[in-house]
Design a protein around this motif. Structure first.
Motif, PDB file in Angstrom:
ATOM      1  N   VAL A 144       0.855  -1.196   0.000  1.00 51.48           N
ATOM      2  CA  VAL A 144       0.000   0.000   0.000  1.00 51.48           C
ATOM      3  C   VAL A 144       0.887   1.242   0.000  1.00 51.48           C
ATOM      4  N   PHE A 145       0.277   2.389  -0.291  1.00 51.05           N
ATOM      5  CA  PHE A 145       0.986   3.659  -0.224  1.00 51.05           C
ATOM      6  C   PHE A 145       0.854   4.246   1.178  1.00 51.05           C
ATOM      7  N   PHE A 146       2.002   4.436   1.844  1.00 53.63           N
ATOM      8  CA  PHE A 146       2.047   5.179   3.106  1.00 53.63           C
ATOM      9  C   PHE A 146       2.257   6.654   2.773  1.00 53.63           C
ATOM     10  N   TYR A 147       1.604   7.540   3.557  1.00 50.06           N
ATOM     11  CA  TYR A 147       1.726   8.975   3.315  1.00 50.06           C
ATOM     12  C   TYR A 147       1.657   9.734   4.630  1.00 50.06           C
ATOM     13  N   HIS A 148       2.099  10.991   4.586  1.00 52.24           N
ATOM     14  CA  HIS A 148       1.961  11.873   5.750  1.00 52.24           C
ATOM     15  C   HIS A 148       0.510  12.343   5.830  1.00 52.24           C
ATOM     16  N   PRO A 175      -2.295  13.659   2.302  1.00 51.23           N
ATOM     17  CA  PRO A 175      -2.827  12.329   1.988  1.00 51.23           C
ATOM     18  C   PRO A 175      -2.770  12.006   0.501  1.00 51.23           C
ATOM     19  N   LEU A 176      -2.555  10.721   0.214  1.00 50.79           N
ATOM     20  CA  LEU A 176      -2.589  10.228  -1.158  1.00 50.79           C
ATOM     21  C   LEU A 176      -3.706   9.196  -1.248  1.00 50.79           C
ATOM     22  N   ILE A 177      -4.769   9.548  -1.936  1.00 54.35           N
ATOM     23  CA  ILE A 177      -5.898   8.643  -2.150  1.00 54.35           C
ATOM     24  C   ILE A 177      -5.947   8.325  -3.639  1.00 54.35           C
ATOM     25  N   ALA A 188       4.815   9.786  -0.983  1.00 55.57           N
ATOM     26  CA  ALA A 188       4.334   8.478  -0.556  1.00 55.57           C
ATOM     27  C   ALA A 188       5.449   7.446  -0.687  1.00 55.57           C
ATOM     28  N   TYR A 189       5.256   6.352   0.035  1.00 54.38           N
ATOM     29  CA  TYR A 189       6.194   5.231  -0.032  1.00 54.38           C
ATOM     30  C   TYR A 189       5.378   3.945  -0.058  1.00 54.38           C
ATOM     31  N   ALA A 190       5.616   3.109  -1.061  1.00 55.33           N
ATOM     32  CA  ALA A 190       4.859   1.870  -1.225  1.00 55.33           C
ATOM     33  C   ALA A 190       5.636   0.692  -0.664  1.00 55.33           C
ATOM     34  N   MET A 191       4.978  -0.066   0.221  1.00 58.49           N
ATOM     35  CA  MET A 191       5.600  -1.284   0.742  1.00 58.49           C
ATOM     36  C   MET A 191       4.533  -2.163   1.380  1.00 58.49           C
ATOM     37  N   ASP A 192       4.943  -3.367   1.797  1.00 60.76           N
ATOM     38  CA  ASP A 192       4.042  -4.288   2.476  1.00 60.76           C
ATOM     39  C   ASP A 192       3.411  -3.601   3.681  1.00 60.76           C
ATOM     40  N   TYR A 234      -2.019   5.307   5.647  1.00 58.49           N
ATOM     41  CA  TYR A 234      -1.869   4.646   4.346  1.00 58.49           C
ATOM     42  C   TYR A 234      -3.228   4.548   3.666  1.00 58.49           C
ATOM     43  N   ASP A 235      -3.191   4.491   2.344  1.00 54.29           N
ATOM     44  CA  ASP A 235      -4.411   4.280   1.577  1.00 54.29           C
ATOM     45  C   ASP A 235      -4.660   2.770   1.500  1.00 54.29           C
ATOM     46  N   PRO A 236      -5.869   2.300   1.811  1.00 54.98           N
ATOM     47  CA  PRO A 236      -6.117   0.849   1.869  1.00 54.98           C
ATOM     48  C   PRO A 236      -6.152   0.155   0.512  1.00 54.98           C
ATOM     49  N   THR A 237      -6.208   0.917  -0.571  1.00 54.63           N
ATOM     50  CA  THR A 237      -6.234   0.289  -1.893  1.00 54.63           C
ATOM     51  C   THR A 237      -4.887  -0.386  -2.169  1.00 54.63           C
TER      52      THR A 237
END
Length: 270
Positions: free
Chosen positions: A122-126, A130-132, A187-191, A212-215
């Motif tokens: 998922v994408f983690f964000y501050h 937010p990143l949706i 954003a940062y994408a990881m498990d 994080y965005d749940p998508t």
């Protein structure tokens, strides 16, 4: 005094007892598994899924332990370098290993269980930025963090879809979360579970600044691998039955939810 209405000869009794004992011995010899069987499992470090310092050796090990227990079996887990794990399971020195994705190449060497859990990136964000997202075009003009040691198919797919995205590469996940906290990346994408664990362990005082965005960007169906042998076949069947039993009781999801509660942090830190 109770009297029997027919004569019993001693030889008849001995013959009957002998038949029963031979039948029990035959049943035990023919069955590949017996009660209280111990399953030997080789794994490497990958917290919070697997860690020698965590309660139950991590959330994945906890799920696997309960699934085997539901089938009446004990579990012994040893931590080894990941490079040796596959060799030892293939040779039969260990019965199984945890958290592998099924591939054609691996299927030639190992038996696979049913899916234990789904890993999600998922994408983690501050929270202040937010990143949706739902499609790659939603990532337009975003700057992402990444690892030099990893590949990111979603990043290439986003560019192919016309999104103007950038990525800054560093050496560790912690560096990416530091950049996210200072808003030097979007954003940062990881498990998801690994990211939550890193925030709990290394950024405890600021973890609430990150969401994080749940998508999911990617998903991975994780399974157990077993040695290709009659014993491996019996263990695979027993595990699948136990896994189904604990899934029906919603225990798998309970344990996965507990990662966010810090249950699988190193024991000394809880």
């Amino acid at each position: 005094m109770l009297r029997l209405s027919w004569p019993i000869r001693q030889n008849d009794v001995m013959v009957s007892v002998r038949k029963i004992l031979l039948g029990l011995v035959s049943l035990a010899c023919c069955s590949p598994l017996v009660a209280q069987e111990t399953v030997r499992i080789a794994v490497g470090e990958w917290p919070p899924y697997l860690s020698r310092t965590a309660q139950h050796y991590g959330v994945a090990a906890h799920i696997v332990e309960e699934a085997f227990q539901a089938s009446g079996m004990d579990v012994e887990i040893d931590f080894l370098p990941w490079a040796r794990v596959l060799v030892y399971v293939e040779s039969g020195q260990y019965d199984a290993s945890i958290l592998w994705v099924k591939t054609e190449e691996r299927q030639a060497s190992f038996l696979f269980s049913d899916v234990v859990l789904e890993g999600e990136a998922v994408f983690f964000y501050h929270k202040d930025n937010p990143l949706i997202w739902q499609e790659f075009r939603d990532l337009d003009n975003k700057r992402f963090g990444g690892l030099r040691s990893a590949s990111y198919p979603w990043f290439d797919a986003a560019r192919a879809a016309g999104a103007a995205v950038e990525m800054e590469l560093v050496s560790t996940e912690q560096q990416n979360f530091s950049k996210l906290l200072s808003q030097r990346i979007d954003a940062y994408a990881m498990d998801k579970l690994v990211g939550l664990h890193i925030l709990q362990q290394d950024f405890a005082d600021r973890q609430n600044d990150i969401s994080y965005d749940p998508t999911p960007i990617e998903t991975w169906p994780y399974r157990l691998i077993f040695t290709r042998s009659p014993r491996g076949e019996a263990l695979t069947e027993a595990f699948n039955q136990g896994l189904q039993a604990i899934q029906e009781r919603q225990k798998v999801q309970v344990h996965l939810n507990n990662v966010a509660n810090g249950v699988y942090l190193p024991i000394a830190e809880q």
